[in-house]
Design a protein around this motif. Sequence first.
Motif, mmCIF file in Angstrom:
data_model
loop_
_atom_site.group_PDB
_atom_site.id
_atom_site.type_symbol
_atom_site.label_atom_id
_atom_site.label_comp_id
_atom_site.label_asym_id
_atom_site.label_seq_id
_atom_site.Cartn_x
_atom_site.Cartn_y
_atom_site.Cartn_z
ATOM 1 N N PHE A 247 46.609 -14.347 -12.030
ATOM 2 C CA PHE A 247 47.336 -15.048 -13.098
ATOM 3 C C PHE A 247 47.750 -14.072 -14.191
ATOM 4 N N GLU B 259 44.860 -12.017 -16.020
ATOM 5 C CA GLU B 259 43.708 -12.401 -15.189
ATOM 6 C C GLU B 259 44.058 -12.101 -13.735
ATOM 7 N N TYR C 15 43.727 -17.941 -21.171
ATOM 8 C CA TYR C 15 43.445 -18.692 -19.948
ATOM 9 C C TYR C 15 42.209 -18.163 -19.232
ATOM 10 N N ARG C 16 41.641 -19.036 -18.428
ATOM 11 C CA ARG C 16 40.586 -18.663 -17.486
ATOM 12 C C ARG C 16 41.077 -19.068 -16.100
ATOM 13 N N VAL C 17 40.548 -18.437 -15.073
ATOM 14 C CA VAL C 17 40.973 -18.755 -13.705
ATOM 15 C C VAL C 17 39.757 -18.875 -12.792
ATOM 16 N N ARG C 18 39.957 -19.618 -11.715
ATOM 17 C CA ARG C 18 38.960 -19.647 -10.646
ATOM 18 C C ARG C 18 39.700 -19.782 -9.327
ATOM 19 N N ASP D 51 37.312 -15.056 -17.179
ATOM 20 C CA ASP D 51 38.179 -14.837 -18.335
ATOM 21 C C ASP D 51 37.956 -13.397 -18.767
ATOM 22 N N ASN E 256 51.053 -16.799 -10.982
ATOM 23 C CA ASN E 256 49.927 -17.725 -10.854
ATOM 24 C C ASN E 256 49.766 -18.064 -9.375
ATOM 25 N N ILE F 33 44.292 -20.947 -6.467
ATOM 26 C CA ILE F 33 43.874 -20.506 -7.799
ATOM 27 C C ILE F 33 44.038 -21.691 -8.740
ATOM 28 N N GLU F 34 43.181 -21.782 -9.715
ATOM 29 C CA GLU F 34 43.355 -22.763 -10.776
ATOM 30 C C GLU F 34 43.223 -22.031 -12.104
ATOM 31 N N ALA F 35 44.153 -22.275 -12.978
ATOM 32 C CA ALA F 35 44.102 -21.670 -14.306
ATOM 33 C C ALA F 35 44.141 -22.776 -15.350
ATOM 34 N N TRP G 180 34.390 -19.628 -13.106
ATOM 35 C CA TRP G 180 35.569 -19.316 -13.938
ATOM 36 C C TRP G 180 35.485 -17.868 -14.403
#
Length: 226
Positions: free
Chosen positions: A107, A61, A123-126, A50, A101, A81-83, A48
């Motif tokens: 994002f 992000e 938010y955080r993203v991966r 951030d 996104n 992507i996942e946020a 992740w």
Amino acid sequence: MIKLLSVALVAGLVFESNQQILKPNLVKPLPTKLPCVYLTHIQCWTNWFDRDDPSGTGDWETLYNLRIENPGKICPEPIQIEATTLSGVSVAAAGDVIFQNDASSGFICRNQDQTLKKQCNDYRVRFSCHPPFCGGACWTKWYDRDSPTGTGDWELLSNLKAENPGQICDNPIYIEAVTTDTMTPAISTGENFYAYNPTVGFVCRMEDQISGQCLNYKVRFGCQCP
Ligand SMILES: [Ca+2]
Ligand SMILES: [Ca+2]
């Protein structure tokens, strides 16, 4: 979690005759010139990230910035992507209006787009990636050197290496065997195998079968990715 599942999926194809999964960490690196196929159904998540908080114009992000700030930590072409918020709430559940996104640019949640409040959530993203970023295995092509006409179907690694010089790594970590006609996994045919492991290769002997016959199999080997 997905990374672990993916690795387990690949490792699940590998059985010693005593059904033990081989440990991939005992293997020397592959010479880079060997031919290699990456299995694209394998995916893994990055960590992740951030990098921003919504105190300025919003929560930015972006992939461009994340790459600069985390060199080598994101694959060249992410698939997804996942946020989520920092506490793990999904974008949909958080309810913010999201400006961007997607896996190719990242994002962005802009404060100016929010109607009911002044700020976005933080938010955080991966990102999800394919091998070789995921580690995992690099696969040879399929080999079918024998047919079950004599004592059985002998697809020994030593023979395959001798007959296909420079194509198979010194110490494969995985083996996969399927029937040549329908690609049925060997473990689903109900036949008994004299050998089925990435050190020796694959052997189906007629004498070990109730029917006295073996199907014809082909094999491929998984090597440590260069
Ligand atoms: Ca953030
Ligand atoms: Ca064969």
